[in-house]
Design an enzyme around this catalytic site. Structure first.
Site, mmCIF file in Angstrom:
data_model
loop_
_atom_site.group_PDB
_atom_site.id
_atom_site.type_symbol
_atom_site.label_atom_id
_atom_site.label_comp_id
_atom_site.label_asym_id
_atom_site.label_seq_id
_atom_site.Cartn_x
_atom_site.Cartn_y
_atom_site.Cartn_z
ATOM 1 N N ILE A 242 78.691 33.783 23.973
ATOM 2 C CA ILE A 242 77.604 33.702 22.861
ATOM 3 C C ILE A 242 76.489 32.865 23.558
ATOM 4 O O ILE A 242 76.666 31.462 23.752
ATOM 5 C CB ILE A 242 78.079 33.285 21.585
ATOM 6 C CG1 ILE A 242 79.161 34.180 21.157
ATOM 7 C CG2 ILE A 242 77.119 33.416 20.437
ATOM 8 C CD1 ILE A 242 80.134 33.367 20.070
ATOM 9 N N ASP B 153 69.254 26.815 30.982
ATOM 10 C CA ASP B 153 68.391 27.182 30.341
ATOM 11 C C ASP B 153 68.102 28.588 31.105
ATOM 12 O O ASP B 153 68.047 29.106 31.936
ATOM 13 C CB ASP B 153 66.884 26.465 30.970
ATOM 14 C CG ASP B 153 65.703 27.006 30.097
ATOM 15 O OD1 ASP B 153 65.593 28.194 29.640
ATOM 16 O OD2 ASP B 153 64.887 25.954 30.030
ATOM 17 N N ASN C 82 72.024 36.322 22.187
ATOM 18 C CA ASN C 82 71.359 35.928 20.950
ATOM 19 C C ASN C 82 70.341 34.705 21.234
ATOM 20 O O ASN C 82 69.191 34.931 20.277
ATOM 21 C CB ASN C 82 72.426 35.244 20.114
ATOM 22 C CG ASN C 82 71.898 34.316 18.975
ATOM 23 O OD1 ASN C 82 71.408 34.738 18.155
ATOM 24 N ND2 ASN C 82 71.780 32.955 19.232
ATOM 25 N N ARG D 128 72.452 40.852 33.378
ATOM 26 C CA ARG D 128 72.730 41.313 34.966
ATOM 27 C C ARG D 128 73.959 40.613 35.541
ATOM 28 O O ARG D 128 74.725 40.984 36.328
ATOM 29 C CB ARG D 128 71.405 40.885 35.729
ATOM 30 C CG ARG D 128 71.608 41.338 37.110
ATOM 31 C CD ARG D 128 71.587 42.728 37.434
ATOM 32 N NE ARG D 128 71.842 43.024 38.783
ATOM 33 C CZ ARG D 128 73.021 42.856 39.666
ATOM 34 N NH1 ARG D 128 74.078 42.392 39.078
ATOM 35 N NH2 ARG D 128 72.948 43.177 40.790
ATOM 36 N N TYR E 233 55.794 37.954 19.997
ATOM 37 C CA TYR E 233 57.226 37.892 19.803
ATOM 38 C C TYR E 233 57.589 39.281 19.095
ATOM 39 O O TYR E 233 58.602 39.733 19.687
ATOM 40 C CB TYR E 233 57.252 36.828 18.236
ATOM 41 C CG TYR E 233 58.728 37.041 17.938
ATOM 42 C CD1 TYR E 233 59.658 36.462 18.638
ATOM 43 C CD2 TYR E 233 58.950 37.458 16.525
ATOM 44 C CE1 TYR E 233 61.046 36.365 18.349
ATOM 45 C CE2 TYR E 233 60.599 37.466 16.278
ATOM 46 C CZ TYR E 233 61.478 36.857 17.202
ATOM 47 O OH TYR E 233 62.862 37.039 16.803
ATOM 48 N N LYS F 205 60.774 41.429 21.049
ATOM 49 C CA LYS F 205 61.832 42.143 20.207
ATOM 50 C C LYS F 205 62.045 43.555 20.369
ATOM 51 O O LYS F 205 62.797 44.372 20.354
ATOM 52 C CB LYS F 205 61.858 41.486 18.768
ATOM 53 C CG LYS F 205 62.213 40.098 18.659
ATOM 54 C CD LYS F 205 63.878 39.895 19.236
ATOM 55 C CE LYS F 205 64.145 38.486 19.113
ATOM 56 N NZ LYS F 205 65.569 38.306 19.629
ATOM 57 N N VAL G 109 66.019 35.233 8.481
ATOM 58 C CA VAL G 109 67.389 34.266 8.335
ATOM 59 C C VAL G 109 66.808 33.042 8.396
ATOM 60 O O VAL G 109 66.013 32.566 9.267
ATOM 61 C CB VAL G 109 68.267 34.554 9.524
ATOM 62 C CG1 VAL G 109 69.635 34.011 9.444
ATOM 63 C CG2 VAL G 109 68.401 36.093 9.829
HETATM 64 P P1 NDP Z 1 67.629 28.846 16.259
HETATM 65 O O1 NDP Z 1 66.474 28.261 16.664
HETATM 66 O O2 NDP Z 1 68.405 28.331 15.032
HETATM 67 O O3 NDP Z 1 68.784 29.027 17.396
HETATM 68 C C1 NDP Z 1 68.073 29.421 18.830
HETATM 69 C C2 NDP Z 1 69.157 29.295 19.747
HETATM 70 O O4 NDP Z 1 68.753 29.902 21.043
HETATM 71 C C3 NDP Z 1 69.689 27.958 19.934
HETATM 72 O O5 NDP Z 1 71.052 27.808 20.432
HETATM 73 C C4 NDP Z 1 68.961 27.674 21.498
HETATM 74 O O6 NDP Z 1 69.874 26.683 22.001
HETATM 75 C C5 NDP Z 1 68.810 29.018 21.969
HETATM 76 N N1 NDP Z 1 67.948 28.911 23.080
HETATM 77 C C6 NDP Z 1 66.549 29.009 22.901
HETATM 78 N N2 NDP Z 1 65.823 29.184 24.111
HETATM 79 C C7 NDP Z 1 66.833 28.927 25.026
HETATM 80 C C8 NDP Z 1 66.532 28.708 26.424
HETATM 81 N N3 NDP Z 1 65.618 28.812 26.839
HETATM 82 N N4 NDP Z 1 67.773 28.640 26.968
HETATM 83 C C9 NDP Z 1 69.000 28.540 26.423
HETATM 84 N N5 NDP Z 1 69.258 28.899 25.169
HETATM 85 C C10 NDP Z 1 68.151 28.917 24.344
HETATM 86 O O7 NDP Z 1 67.263 30.396 15.924
HETATM 87 P P2 NDP Z 1 68.071 31.796 15.279
HETATM 88 O O8 NDP Z 1 69.510 31.362 15.199
HETATM 89 O O9 NDP Z 1 67.418 32.092 14.171
HETATM 90 O O10 NDP Z 1 67.595 32.545 16.394
HETATM 91 C C11 NDP Z 1 68.729 33.268 17.150
HETATM 92 C C12 NDP Z 1 68.393 34.751 17.614
HETATM 93 O O11 NDP Z 1 68.144 35.500 16.264
HETATM 94 C C13 NDP Z 1 67.094 34.901 18.481
HETATM 95 O O12 NDP Z 1 66.887 35.794 19.501
HETATM 96 C C14 NDP Z 1 66.087 35.205 17.502
HETATM 97 O O13 NDP Z 1 64.793 35.842 17.835
HETATM 98 C C15 NDP Z 1 66.795 36.268 16.394
HETATM 99 N N6 NDP Z 1 66.401 36.386 15.110
HETATM 100 C C16 NDP Z 1 66.267 35.291 14.148
HETATM 101 C C17 NDP Z 1 65.693 35.871 13.007
HETATM 102 C C18 NDP Z 1 65.471 34.659 11.940
HETATM 103 O O14 NDP Z 1 64.854 34.968 10.880
HETATM 104 N N7 NDP Z 1 66.088 33.372 12.111
HETATM 105 C C19 NDP Z 1 65.524 37.074 12.525
HETATM 106 C C20 NDP Z 1 65.626 37.854 13.756
HETATM 107 C C21 NDP Z 1 66.024 37.707 14.755
HETATM 108 P P3 NDP Z 1 68.909 25.218 22.599
HETATM 109 O O15 NDP Z 1 67.945 24.921 21.993
HETATM 110 O O16 NDP Z 1 70.033 24.429 22.648
HETATM 111 O O17 NDP Z 1 68.751 25.781 24.059
HETATM 112 C C1 8X3 Z 2 62.721 36.928 13.078
HETATM 113 C C2 8X3 Z 2 62.097 37.367 12.089
HETATM 114 O O1 8X3 Z 2 60.193 38.434 10.647
HETATM 115 O O2 8X3 Z 2 60.175 36.008 11.539
HETATM 116 O O3 8X3 Z 2 62.747 37.944 14.149
HETATM 117 O O4 8X3 Z 2 59.972 38.111 12.955
HETATM 118 S S1 8X3 Z 2 60.478 37.619 11.747
#
Ligand code: NDP
Ligand code: 8X3
Length: 253
Positions: free
Chosen positions: A7, A60, A87, A121, A153, A157, A186
């Protein structure tokens, strides 16, 4: 025997919730993110409370070599990855295109598109070698439609949406499933990150409505990855009941 799930972005939000739920459902885990301490705390919690073995990979996802090196360091038995949850991702800024911050754009493109591609990949050949696997991409409602100021953004997506379809075609001969789970609003650290730490602005996104919780998305991912062998869920778009589209949201007065 437990299955193995990798994950990305498990240090917070949706990825963290997916890790917890899969660990409670007979998956061993590879959890990734940049914040090592958070990953270590999650690992020790899960190893105390479940029968899951957990490996932390701290990298990263924007750094190609870090991604490939991390996967290379996995013990042989952990290279038999059954499920890859792509994710890790973020939004950075919310701005008209003509005012956009190019660093924000590059961060989103490098993380949401290129990072997802690097990890895919690195992992997909292992799945092909093992003749099994399931890739679950966390897309977004922003990959189905665009909204004001969401430009880059939304574009990243939409790329995840397109890549999910394309990967499903490419993986078809190998019996490897590809699914997309696309959430609406979310409540996680997502908006705090989007608004560069402005908590008040972030809180307003979820004000006076019941947003989705990370557990709601974890629940969907668990469903997707536990269907019978012959069933592939292609795509799931999930919104809070209070959201009908990116711009149609009902808030309590
Ligand atoms: P959070 O900010 O709570 O979590 C994001 C996660 O991504 C963290 O674990 C962070 O880890 C990791 N991450 C970000 N940048 C990097 C990087 N450069 N390298 C490694 N890890 C990285 O956001 P969400 O849980 O909400 O987001 C998770 C996914 O869900 C994203 O793809 C987001 O676009 C998507 N999403 C979210 C929605 C929302 O409303 N919240 C709705 C739709 C989609 P760390 O900072 O430790 O590196
Ligand atoms: C995250 C949901 O509506 O902020 O992907 O783009 S929204």
């Amino acid at each position: 025997m437990n299955k193995i799930a990798l994950i990305s972005g498990a240090s917070a939000g949706i990825g963290y919730a997916i890790a917890e739920l899969l660990a409670n459902n007979n998956f061993d885990l590879i959890i990734t993110g940049r914040r090592k301490e958070r990953l270590e705390i999650l690992k020790s919690k899960l190893e105390k409370t479940t029968n899951s073995k957990v490996i932390c990979l701290c990298f990263d996802i924007r750094e190609k070599q870090e991604v490939f090196n991390a996967i290379e360091t996995l013990p042989q038995e952990f290279k038999k990855i059954d499920v890859l949850v792509n994710n890790a991702g973020l939004a950075s800024g919310l701005c008209l295109i003509q005012d956009g911050d190019i660093d924000d754009w590059e961060t989103m493109i490098d993380t949401n598109i290129k990072g997802l591609l690097y990890l895919t990949r690195a992992v997909s050949p292992l799945m092909i070698e093992n003749k099994k696997g399931h890739i679950v991409n966390i897309g977004s409602i922003a990959g189905k439609e665009v909204y004001p100021n969401g430009n880059v953004y939304c574009a990243t997506k939409h790329a995840v949406d397109a890549l999910s379809k394309a990967m499903r075609i490419d993986m078809l001969p190998y019996g490897i499933k590809v699914s997309q789970v696309a959430p609406g609003l979310v409540e996680t650290e997502f908006s705090i990150v989007r608004f560069h730490g402005d908590k008040e602005r972030a809180d307003n996104v979820y004000k006076n409505l019941m947003p989705l919780r990370p557990d709601d998305i974890a629940d969907a991912v668990l469903y997707v990855v536990t269907r019978p062998e012959h069933v592939c869920i292609n795509d799931m778009l999930i919104t809070p009941t209070a959201q009908a589209s990116s711009t149609n949201v009902i808030r309590n007065k």
